[in-house]
Enzyme design. Structure first.
Site, PDB file in Angstrom:
ATOM      1  CG  ASP A  85      -0.198   0.098   2.637  1.00 49.54           C
ATOM      2  OD1 ASP A  85       0.938  -0.701   2.560  1.00 49.54           O
ATOM      3  OD2 ASP A  85      -0.590   0.755   3.423  1.00 49.54           O
ATOM      4  CD  GLU A 180       4.460   0.450   6.716  1.00 51.80           C
ATOM      5  OE1 GLU A 180       5.265   0.524   7.693  1.00 51.80           O
ATOM      6  OE2 GLU A 180       3.944   1.396   6.070  1.00 51.80           O
TER       7      GLU A 180
HETATM    8 ZN   LIG Z   1       6.955   1.860   3.911  1.00 47.39          ZN
END
Ligand SMILES: [Zn+2]
Length: 420
Positions: A85, A180
């Site tokens: 992401d 993340e």
């Molecule tokens: Zn990163």
């Protein structure tokens, strides 16, 4: 056909950054956005075509695959991890990567928005890149080197190993994770299924960095409660929780303990959200420190300030909730020193100077360390992440790919250092 290490990493990277994989805060789904899974499915296809075993994506969006061992002796199973992401802070849609070949040291004006200028004076690392190829976005979006660079480097290293069967290696596991950037990248990560004994995230900045230390982190919610009355008839009865919360926030130190007044080894408390009304107002904090005891002290300081605040508002009260976010990964990594040592060796083998680094933040690796998977963070070469001025050099991406290949070699050639 023999391929050079890192030969196809740029081509992969340029393809990946064009896929919008932005994650979203406060989403009710996991992963937070469906488009991350679309990207994950494309990666699975690519890994299958490459001949990796068990390439798959699960319902949460985790992509995993295995490069089987080509030697008989037992060596530890090593994993490499990157996140798919990109940050919710900036659009990752219609990314138009621009390659600036043979960088001459000048400031780089980005073609899509000429107010976006990558200045050498503000980017000391750029001075080390004279003659290199620099990749940026066009100035209207982020680039997404954070962390598509890590994804491209890991896949390219696997591609290299598949094409060089004479390089001896143990079982290698790779994983690509969603979300993340919204702090939940390993929330559903199945360490058992992954099956690695030690792992490395490829999500660091400057080449040579081996990051083995993160903050310890908690989140704190302080909720103040007051009493609501019709304002016209409220004398002596109404207690406004907004005012209690404001008094509390005003008591926070102005000369320290905040992100804007600390650096290096200092931790902080950071109020980032306040919401409520007369009856109830909630102040949300993140708390950070390298030392767990200092972290607790900061929380006790906050609790003391909240007590002081309600004392001045009779009939108000508060609740204080602490939730653990992650812990400094150094505690776990110090129990397995070979994990960091081998990373340093692999960096040296690539002709770079290794540097142990400390992150003023967390990584997915910090959480994985708590889940018994020791996972330091290595450089992917990304710079200015979460910014329209994000950049990466072609040479660094090739070097990072080489570091991964070196690590695979190093772990296979030192069987005497097998872990548990
Ligand atoms: Zn990163």
């Amino acid at each position: 056909m023999a391929v050079e290490v890192g030969e196809t990493v740029v081509e992969r990277f340029l393809r990946y950054v064009k896929c919008d994989t932005q994650s979203a805060e406060n989403s009710k789904t996991y992963p937070s956005t469906e488009k991350q899974k679309e990207f994950g499915r494309r990666l699975v296809e690519e890994l299958r075509e490459m001949g990796l075993e068990g390439a798959s994506i699960d319902d949460y969006g985790y992509v995993m695959a295995t490069l089987p061992a080509n030697i008989r002796r037992a060596v530890p199973v090593i994993g490499f991890i990157a996140h798919m992401d990109t940050s919710p802070a900036l659009s990752g849609k219609d990314v138009k990567p621009v390659i600036h070949e043979n960088y001459g040291g000048e400031d780089i004006v980005l073609p899509g928005d000429n107010t976006q200028i990558l200045r050498r004076s503000e980017n000391p690392e750029l001075s080390k890149k004279i003659g290199a190829g620099i990749i940026t976005g066009d100035g209207t979006t982020l680039l997404g080197a954070d962390d598509k660079a890590g994804v491209a480097e890991i896949i390219d290293a696997m591609h290299y190993l598949v094409n060089h069967p004479k390089i001896q290696h143990g079982t290698i596991k790779i994983a690509f994770t969603p979300d993340e950037e919204v702090g939940t990248g390993v929330e559903h990560f199945d360490v058992q299924k992954f099956g690695a004994q030690y792992a490395y995230t490829m999500d660091g900045e400057t080449m040579g960095d081996v990051e083995n230390e993160t903050f310890s982190a908690d989140s704190v919610r302080v909720t103040f409660r007051g009493i609501s009355f019709h304002p016209g008839y409220a004398k002596g009865r109404l207690v406004n929780s907004i005012k209690v919360a404001s008094a509390f926030v005003n008591k926070l130190p102005s000369d320290g303990m905040s992100p804007e007044t600390t650096e290096e080894l200092e931790g902080y408390v950071h109020p980032y959200l306040i919401e409520g009304g007369v009856e109830s107002t909630c102040v949300q904090f993140i708390i950070r420190d390298y030392d767990d005891n200092e972290l607790k002290k900061k929380e006790e300081t906050l609790r003391g300030l909240a007590e002081e605040a309600v004392r001045n508002y009779p009939n108000s009260n508060f609740t204080f909730e602490v939730e653990e976010t992650y812990r400094n990964m150094k505690r776990v990594l110090d129990k397995h020193p070979q994990v960091v040592e081998k990373a340093m060796d692999a960096v040296r083998m690539a002709g770079l100077q290794p540097r142990l680094g400390r992150i003023r933040g967390g990584t997915d690796g910090a959480r994985l360390c708590s889940m018994e998977l020791p996972t330091p963070n290595l450089a992917s070469g990304q710079h200015n992440f979460h910014s329209k001025l994000e950049w990466i050099s072609i040479q660094d991406m090739k070097k990072a790919t080489e570091v991964i290949v070196n690590l695979v070699k190093v772990w296979a050639t030192n069987p005497e250092l097998i872990g548990k």
